[in-house]
Design a protein around this motif. Sequence first.
Motif, PDB file in Angstrom:
ATOM      1  N   ARG A  53       0.560  -1.344   0.269  1.00  0.00           N
ATOM      2  CA  ARG A  53       0.207  -0.070  -0.233  1.00  0.00           C
ATOM      3  C   ARG A  53       0.713   1.390   0.303  1.00  0.00           C
ATOM      4  O   ARG A  53       1.766   1.124   0.783  1.00  0.00           O
ATOM      5  N   SER A 139      -8.746  -3.189   5.091  1.00  0.00           N
ATOM      6  CA  SER A 139      -8.987  -4.070   4.633  1.00  0.00           C
ATOM      7  C   SER A 139      -7.594  -4.854   4.160  1.00  0.00           C
ATOM      8  O   SER A 139      -6.530  -4.627   3.662  1.00  0.00           O
ATOM      9  N   ASN A 141      -6.597  -7.192   1.676  1.00  0.00           N
ATOM     10  CA  ASN A 141      -5.918  -7.574   0.715  1.00  0.00           C
ATOM     11  C   ASN A 141      -4.787  -7.058   0.033  1.00  0.00           C
ATOM     12  O   ASN A 141      -4.470  -6.260   1.097  1.00  0.00           O
ATOM     13  N   SER A 147     -11.216  -6.223  -2.228  1.00  0.00           N
ATOM     14  CA  SER A 147     -11.967  -6.549  -0.407  1.00  0.00           C
ATOM     15  C   SER A 147     -11.769  -8.228  -0.071  1.00  0.00           C
ATOM     16  O   SER A 147     -12.978  -8.488  -1.008  1.00  0.00           O
ATOM     17  N   HIS A 230      -8.337   0.091  -7.613  1.00  0.00           N
ATOM     18  CA  HIS A 230      -9.044  -0.538  -7.028  1.00  0.00           C
ATOM     19  C   HIS A 230     -10.053  -1.514  -7.609  1.00  0.00           C
ATOM     20  O   HIS A 230     -10.608  -1.119  -8.526  1.00  0.00           O
TER      21      HIS A 230
END
Length: 330
Positions: A53, A139, A141, A147, A230
């Motif tokens: 991320r 989340s 993932n 997610s 996303h």
Amino acid sequence: METKILTATDIPVAVEFLREGELVAFPTETVYGLGAVATDAAAVKKVYQAKGRPSDNPLIVTVSDAAMMRKYVAEVPEAAEKLIEKFWPGPLTILFKVKPGTLPDIVTGGLATVAIRNPKDQLTQDLISQLGLPIVGPSANTSTKPSPTSAQHVYHDLQGKIAAVLDHGETKIGLESTIIDLTTKQPIILRPGQISQQELAAALGQEVLLNSGKVADSQVPKAPGMKYRHYAPAAQVIIVDQPEDFAELKVDQETGVVALDKVLSKYNFVNTYSLGADLASASHNLFAALRYFDQKASINKIYVQGFQTGSLAPAYMNRLEKAAAGKHYR
Ligand code: TXA
Ligand code: MG
């Protein structure tokens, strides 16, 4: 690292992992979250690494009750008290002014606000209250992927990268929490979820704005994460807005179709994933459907049913629009 799958009786094991600075994925009513002790900067850093991320995207802080929330916020506006009373524990994340010095900058992205969530899941409530500290909860993932709505989805993305997943079956709602910002003049929804604009306005007795994500107005605060790619499978996702349009689709071996039972039962599509009977089951199934076809290398196009009406429609379409990068059949 071997990733353990834990269940209700293993909560003390999960607490111990967190105390040692390890990562534990946890269930909520929306999607699974990736937990680390929120006050432990080194542990939180591992969350960004495990997910891949971007580090400027702040994390939600997950608490077991409102009393825990009060230790980390500078003030609790009257409007927040109303929403907490009505919707916590539940799928509503609230932005507060952070109490300086209580949370590391890596959690808030250095912002003056902190997003706090009190999920409705007994295992996670027990986990956090036994730990006695809040945990971060993005989340669980890999960044850009849908997610996770089951422990298996988490395991698929993060096995070998986290200490454990606390398994509590499939999540109920399937779309992430509504995020509301009450630090602005007018309350604004930064991310739509099951708790709708209408419900929030009714609870507050005041107009609530919805950030559609389409306005390029720099005055409108945004959830920083909304700017990233996303929920995107490798295949091209295309939104089919009208059920009758499924009749015209040119579908071959390499095409996946995701729609309600009543749509799928009319045609003989080769590769299908059912959204179930209605918009609630569609919301529950959307991310699993995208993951299902992502696993199939032969699929290069996925048609997914869109919904225009129903209180979950803004939340469902918000996720689907991102997965499809805005591409509609017509
Ligand atoms: O339902 C949920 O909220 C799930 C479950 C696991 O609790 N969590 C979740 O977290 O969806 P995440 O990190 O995937 O999404 C949180 C969003 C991100 O877009 C992030 O940018 C935004 O919240 N956010 C976090 N802190 C913020 C802040 N201080 N100001 C504005 N946006 C913030
Ligand atoms: Mg996320």
